[in-house]
Design a protein around this motif. Structure first.
Motif, PDB file in Angstrom:
ATOM      1  N   UNK A   1     -14.217  17.934  -8.526  1.00  0.00           N
ATOM      2  CA  UNK A   1     -12.857  17.434  -8.799  1.00  0.00           C
ATOM      3  C   UNK A   1     -11.974  18.439  -9.514  1.00  0.00           C
ATOM      4  N   UNK A   2     -12.279  19.712  -9.370  1.00  0.00           N
ATOM      5  CA  UNK A   2     -11.432  20.734  -9.976  1.00  0.00           C
ATOM      6  C   UNK A   2     -10.012  20.641  -9.443  1.00  0.00           C
ATOM      7  N   UNK A   3      -9.045  20.828 -10.340  1.00  0.00           N
ATOM      8  CA  UNK A   3      -7.650  20.916  -9.924  1.00  0.00           C
ATOM      9  C   UNK A   3      -6.984  19.608  -9.565  1.00  0.00           C
ATOM     10  N   UNK A   4      -7.634  18.471  -9.838  1.00  0.00           N
ATOM     11  CA  UNK A   4      -7.062  17.176  -9.477  1.00  0.00           C
ATOM     12  C   UNK A   4      -6.448  16.496 -10.695  1.00  0.00           C
ATOM     13  N   UNK A   5      -5.766  15.369 -10.445  1.00  0.00           N
ATOM     14  CA  UNK A   5      -5.210  14.532 -11.498  1.00  0.00           C
ATOM     15  C   UNK A   5      -5.851  13.152 -11.410  1.00  0.00           C
ATOM     16  N   UNK A   6      -5.740  12.380 -12.469  1.00  0.00           N
ATOM     17  CA  UNK A   6      -6.379  11.062 -12.493  1.00  0.00           C
ATOM     18  C   UNK A   6      -5.399  10.006 -12.973  1.00  0.00           C
ATOM     19  N   UNK A   7      -5.291   8.931 -12.193  1.00  0.00           N
ATOM     20  CA  UNK A   7      -4.493   7.770 -12.560  1.00  0.00           C
ATOM     21  C   UNK A   7      -5.422   6.559 -12.581  1.00  0.00           C
ATOM     22  N   UNK A   8      -5.423   5.844 -13.687  1.00  0.00           N
ATOM     23  CA  UNK A   8      -6.294   4.680 -13.844  1.00  0.00           C
ATOM     24  C   UNK A   8      -5.597   3.435 -13.304  1.00  0.00           C
TER      25      UNK A   8
END
Length: 380
Positions: free
Chosen positions: A67-74
């Motif tokens: 998951x390098x370089x990704x963003x996370x939305x919960x």
């Protein structure tokens, strides 16, 4: 690095574990903004907890790998509030990706008919074990199962040994690569027509497709390719493991040119003159005898000596373990490892670099996100 080709492309991904995250990470390498949609009530992507090497709460080296370089939305997509927020994100996205069990995209309303009202150009890409249709749509499935059922294990290992799986989850990684290809094809089509679509990739389909020419041979001639000693090529010899003075090497004389050149460099002209080994078919017919003779020659030098002697002339490689492979000076010379900063480490985290080069440079890697790290940014 600036000017990556997918800059401006936004991908929402409901992803878990390996195959899907591997594919979307390739898109992130190429500049896409990949946003992981993670259920906070379930701890997000399950790979955050995969050991043995953890990185603080809800993070691990396994998770960073994919998951390098990704963003996370919960977001919990099963709640009214979560669904509403997700559909707002879809309006400005180019693709929605998932690698759920085949019956789940419909239940979570992640298909094109479900999302086209929010965005007619949205591409919905689905990676599952056995596809979204048919009798196995609701079956869970993993890489190793595909290696077993698609025949891979019958081709791996020594003839008198048990079936053997690959040491790595190559069906996952190949399926992830196919997913990335499908997403890009869908986006190109949507840019041209204004209409998105559903794109499907299945682990089983990908594994079966990788049977390649042995599959063609069976379909047409009922010829069942089996295992040969030393991992030999099914029709070309010598293309196999060979013994050296201190270890093993992999010699591939794929053409008559390389066989003749190996005989000359190795001082094995007597094999070149031997009628048993005068052609590719005769060498294949006399595989056992040829293996013994080649070993006698190769055991005169170490693997390193053969690598130096044959390098750039005859296809040959040393057989390394993971430590030797990653400590190989060539790996450093081609910049295939990188270092990234991580808030839960007092030293940089070393990772494998992207396989891509853009204008001669590999993309600079960035750490994978903390769970929900970008929720406020996108839902404000």
């Amino acid at each position: 690095m600036t000017g990556r080709p997918l800059s401006g492309i936004r991908v929402l991904s409901v992803e878990q574990y390996g195959a899907g995250p591997y594919g979307t990470m390739l898109l992130a390498d190429l500049g896409a903004e990949v946003i992981k949609i993670e259920d906070p009530d379930r701890g997000g992507d399950i790979s955050r907890s995969v050991g043995p090497f953890t990185l603080g709460e809800g993070d691990s080296q396994f998770f960073q790998t994919f998951s390098l370089g990704k963003k996370s939305v919960a977001l919990n997509l099963k709640t009214e509030e979560g669904r509403s927020a997700f559909e707002r994100l879809v309006q400005d996205a180019d693709a929605v990706v998932n690698n759920l069990r085949g019956d789940q995209p419909a239940k979570l309303r992640l298909t094109y008919p479900d999302l086209c009202e929010s965005n007619p150009a949205i591409v919905c890409a689905h990676l599952s074990a056995y596809g979204r249709e048919g009798e196995r749509a609701d079956w869970p499935g993993y890489d190793y199962l595909m290696q077993a059922e698609a025949g891979f294990m019958s081709l791996t290992g020594e003839p008198d040994g048990p079936p053997v799986r690959f040491g790595l989850s190559m069906v996952d990684y190949q399926s992830g690569s196919q997913l990335a290809t499908a997403v890009l094809a869908g986006i190109i089509g949507a840019k041209r027509t204004g209409r998105g679509c559903d794109m499907d990739v299945a682990l089983f389909d990908t594994a079966l497709h990788q049977l390649s020419y042995p599959g063609t041979w069976y379909l047409n001639e009922k010829y069942v390719t089996g295992r040969l000693p030393r991992g030999s090529h099914p029709s070309i010899t010598p293309s196999q493991l060979v013994k050296t003075k201190d270890a093993w090497g992999l010699l591939m004389c794929q053409t008559p040119k390389f066989w003749d050149l190996w005989c000359k460099i190795a001082g094995a002209e007597h094999l070149q003159a031997d009628e048993r080994f005068s052609s590719i078919p005769s060498r294949r017919e006399n595989l056992a005898a040829l293996s013994d003779e080649v070993d006698k020659v190769m055991m005169a030098r170490t693997t390193d000596e053969w690598t130096e002697l044959l390098g750039g002339k005859v296809p040959f490689a040393p057989v390394y373990d993971i430590a030797q492979a990653l400590d190989n000076p060539y790996v450093q010379s081609v910049a295939m490892t990188s270092e990234i900063d991580h808030p839960d480490r007092d030293r940089p985290l070393r990772v494998l670099s992207s396989p891509f080069r853009i204008n001669g440079e590999r993309p600079t890697p960035h750490r994978a996100p903390k769970m929900g790290e970008h929720t406020k940014e996108f839902l404000k």
